[in-house]
Design a protein around this motif. Sequence first.
Motif, PDB file in Angstrom:
ATOM      1  N   UNK A  77       0.838  -1.212   0.000  1.00 29.41           N
ATOM      2  CA  UNK A  77       0.000   0.000   0.000  1.00 29.41           C
ATOM      3  C   UNK A  77       0.868   1.255   0.000  1.00 29.41           C
ATOM      4  N   UNK A  78       1.725   1.415  -1.010  1.00 34.02           N
ATOM      5  CA  UNK A  78       2.687   2.523  -0.996  1.00 34.02           C
ATOM      6  C   UNK A  78       2.045   3.910  -0.980  1.00 34.02           C
ATOM      7  N   UNK A  79       0.962   4.088  -1.704  1.00 32.65           N
ATOM      8  CA  UNK A  79       0.334   5.412  -1.774  1.00 32.65           C
ATOM      9  C   UNK A  79      -0.182   5.857  -0.409  1.00 32.65           C
ATOM     10  N   UNK A  80      -0.560   4.919   0.442  1.00 31.92           N
ATOM     11  CA  UNK A  80      -1.035   5.255   1.788  1.00 31.92           C
ATOM     12  C   UNK A  80       0.049   5.916   2.618  1.00 31.92           C
ATOM     13  N   UNK A  81       1.289   5.698   2.242  1.00 29.76           N
ATOM     14  CA  UNK A  81       2.429   6.244   2.976  1.00 29.76           C
ATOM     15  C   UNK A  81       3.165   7.318   2.182  1.00 29.76           C
ATOM     16  N   UNK A  82       2.655   7.665   1.017  1.00 34.85           N
ATOM     17  CA  UNK A  82       3.257   8.724   0.215  1.00 34.85           C
ATOM     18  C   UNK A  82       4.317   8.263  -0.761  1.00 34.85           C
ATOM     19  N   UNK A  83       4.369   6.964  -1.044  1.00 31.46           N
ATOM     20  CA  UNK A  83       5.378   6.447  -1.972  1.00 31.46           C
ATOM     21  C   UNK A  83       4.763   6.151  -3.329  1.00 31.46           C
ATOM     22  N   UNK A  84       5.509   6.474  -4.370  1.00 31.88           N
ATOM     23  CA  UNK A  84       5.088   6.168  -5.731  1.00 31.88           C
ATOM     24  C   UNK A  84       5.889   4.999  -6.299  1.00 31.88           C
ATOM     25  N   UNK A  85       7.071   4.750  -5.737  1.00 29.65           N
ATOM     26  CA  UNK A  85       7.962   3.719  -6.272  1.00 29.65           C
ATOM     27  C   UNK A  85       8.442   2.785  -5.169  1.00 29.65           C
ATOM     28  N   UNK A  86       8.143   1.495  -5.313  1.00 26.45           N
ATOM     29  CA  UNK A  86       8.595   0.510  -4.328  1.00 26.45           C
ATOM     30  C   UNK A  86       9.462  -0.579  -4.948  1.00 26.45           C
ATOM     31  N   UNK A 141      10.322   7.390  -3.079  1.00 31.95           N
ATOM     32  CA  UNK A 141      10.889   6.041  -3.203  1.00 31.95           C
ATOM     33  C   UNK A 141      10.957   5.367  -1.834  1.00 31.95           C
ATOM     34  N   UNK A 142      10.547   4.124  -1.780  1.00 30.22           N
ATOM     35  CA  UNK A 142      10.619   3.369  -0.531  1.00 30.22           C
ATOM     36  C   UNK A 142      12.068   3.011  -0.192  1.00 30.22           C
ATOM     37  N   UNK A 143      12.853   2.685  -1.226  1.00 30.22           N
ATOM     38  CA  UNK A 143      14.238   2.264  -0.984  1.00 30.22           C
ATOM     39  C   UNK A 143      15.240   3.260  -1.552  1.00 30.22           C
ATOM     40  N   UNK A 144      16.293   3.521  -0.771  1.00 31.77           N
ATOM     41  CA  UNK A 144      17.386   4.384  -1.208  1.00 31.77           C
ATOM     42  C   UNK A 144      18.284   3.641  -2.177  1.00 31.77           C
ATOM     43  N   UNK A 145      18.693   2.445  -1.797  1.00 35.34           N
ATOM     44  CA  UNK A 145      19.476   1.566  -2.653  1.00 35.34           C
ATOM     45  C   UNK A 145      18.816   0.189  -2.559  1.00 35.34           C
ATOM     46  N   UNK A 146      19.356  -0.815  -3.208  1.00 39.42           N
ATOM     47  CA  UNK A 146      18.682  -2.114  -3.187  1.00 39.42           C
ATOM     48  C   UNK A 146      18.523  -2.736  -1.799  1.00 39.42           C
ATOM     49  N   UNK A 147      19.197  -2.204  -0.792  1.00 35.15           N
ATOM     50  CA  UNK A 147      19.204  -2.847   0.520  1.00 35.15           C
ATOM     51  C   UNK A 147      18.672  -1.983   1.661  1.00 35.15           C
ATOM     52  N   UNK A 148      18.599  -0.681   1.492  1.00 31.26           N
ATOM     53  CA  UNK A 148      18.279   0.226   2.589  1.00 31.26           C
ATOM     54  C   UNK A 148      17.054   1.087   2.278  1.00 31.26           C
ATOM     55  N   UNK A 149      16.234   1.346   3.310  1.00 30.68           N
ATOM     56  CA  UNK A 149      15.091   2.232   3.090  1.00 30.68           C
ATOM     57  C   UNK A 149      15.547   3.663   2.838  1.00 30.68           C
ATOM     58  N   UNK A 150      14.713   4.403   2.150  1.00 34.46           N
ATOM     59  CA  UNK A 150      14.997   5.820   1.923  1.00 34.46           C
ATOM     60  C   UNK A 150      14.817   6.580   3.234  1.00 34.46           C
ATOM     61  N   UNK A 201      11.209   6.621   4.165  1.00 37.02           N
ATOM     62  CA  UNK A 201      10.766   5.347   4.735  1.00 37.02           C
ATOM     63  C   UNK A 201      11.301   5.161   6.146  1.00 37.02           C
ATOM     64  N   UNK A 202      12.539   5.544   6.377  1.00 33.62           N
ATOM     65  CA  UNK A 202      13.131   5.408   7.715  1.00 33.62           C
ATOM     66  C   UNK A 202      12.362   6.237   8.736  1.00 33.62           C
ATOM     67  N   UNK A 203      11.900   7.421   8.336  1.00 34.30           N
ATOM     68  CA  UNK A 203      11.103   8.248   9.253  1.00 34.30           C
ATOM     69  C   UNK A 203       9.778   7.578   9.594  1.00 34.30           C
ATOM     70  N   UNK A 204       9.144   6.966   8.610  1.00 32.39           N
ATOM     71  CA  UNK A 204       7.877   6.278   8.835  1.00 32.39           C
ATOM     72  C   UNK A 204       8.083   5.088   9.762  1.00 32.39           C
ATOM     73  N   UNK A 205       9.167   4.341   9.536  1.00 36.88           N
ATOM     74  CA  UNK A 205       9.475   3.190  10.388  1.00 36.88           C
ATOM     75  C   UNK A 205       9.764   3.653  11.816  1.00 36.88           C
ATOM     76  N   UNK A 206      10.570   4.692  11.967  1.00 33.44           N
ATOM     77  CA  UNK A 206      10.896   5.196  13.311  1.00 33.44           C
ATOM     78  C   UNK A 206       9.640   5.639  14.054  1.00 33.44           C
ATOM     79  N   UNK A 207       8.759   6.323  13.365  1.00 37.20           N
ATOM     80  CA  UNK A 207       7.502   6.745  13.995  1.00 37.20           C
ATOM     81  C   UNK A 207       6.672   5.534  14.413  1.00 37.20           C
ATOM     82  N   UNK A 208       6.611   4.533  13.564  1.00 39.89           N
ATOM     83  CA  UNK A 208       5.833   3.326  13.875  1.00 39.89           C
ATOM     84  C   UNK A 208       6.430   2.577  15.060  1.00 39.89           C
ATOM     85  N   UNK A 209       7.759   2.476  15.115  1.00 40.94           N
ATOM     86  CA  UNK A 209       8.413   1.802  16.242  1.00 40.94           C
ATOM     87  C   UNK A 209       8.125   2.556  17.533  1.00 40.94           C
TER      88      UNK A 209
END
Length: 115
Positions: A37-46, A76-85, A88-96
């Motif tokens: 559900x990328x659009x729910x979080x403001x992402x266009x590219x996952x 973008x959800x991902x910065x590189x193939x392995x790490x969140x942008x 995304x990191x801000x969304x994860x930190x808020x959720x945690x």
Amino acid sequence: MYNEGLKSMLQELKSELKDINYSYFDTYNFFSNLIQKPASYGFAEVKLSCCGVVDDIDLKHVCRPISSFCSNRSDHLFWDPYHPSEAAARIVADAVFEGPLQYSFPFNVEQLMAL
């Protein structure tokens, strides 16, 4: 299976060590939700990362100083193939910290700190 085993182990530990408190965050299911559900979080590219993008073979390229970057890093959800942008990191930190117990068990970090 790993996550369920870890939750079970933490519950056993809590029964043995009554004074211990913890917060478990289900990163796998949280990221699955971001991807589904990328659009729910403001992402266009996952699928493609922001750094090191080369057509559709993105996962074979690692971000380097000479890499190209996407024009809008926040969608973008991902910065590189392995790490969140960063977005995304801000969304994860808020959720945690203060997110729903759907992903945090038995408390989120804010609730854990209040104990």
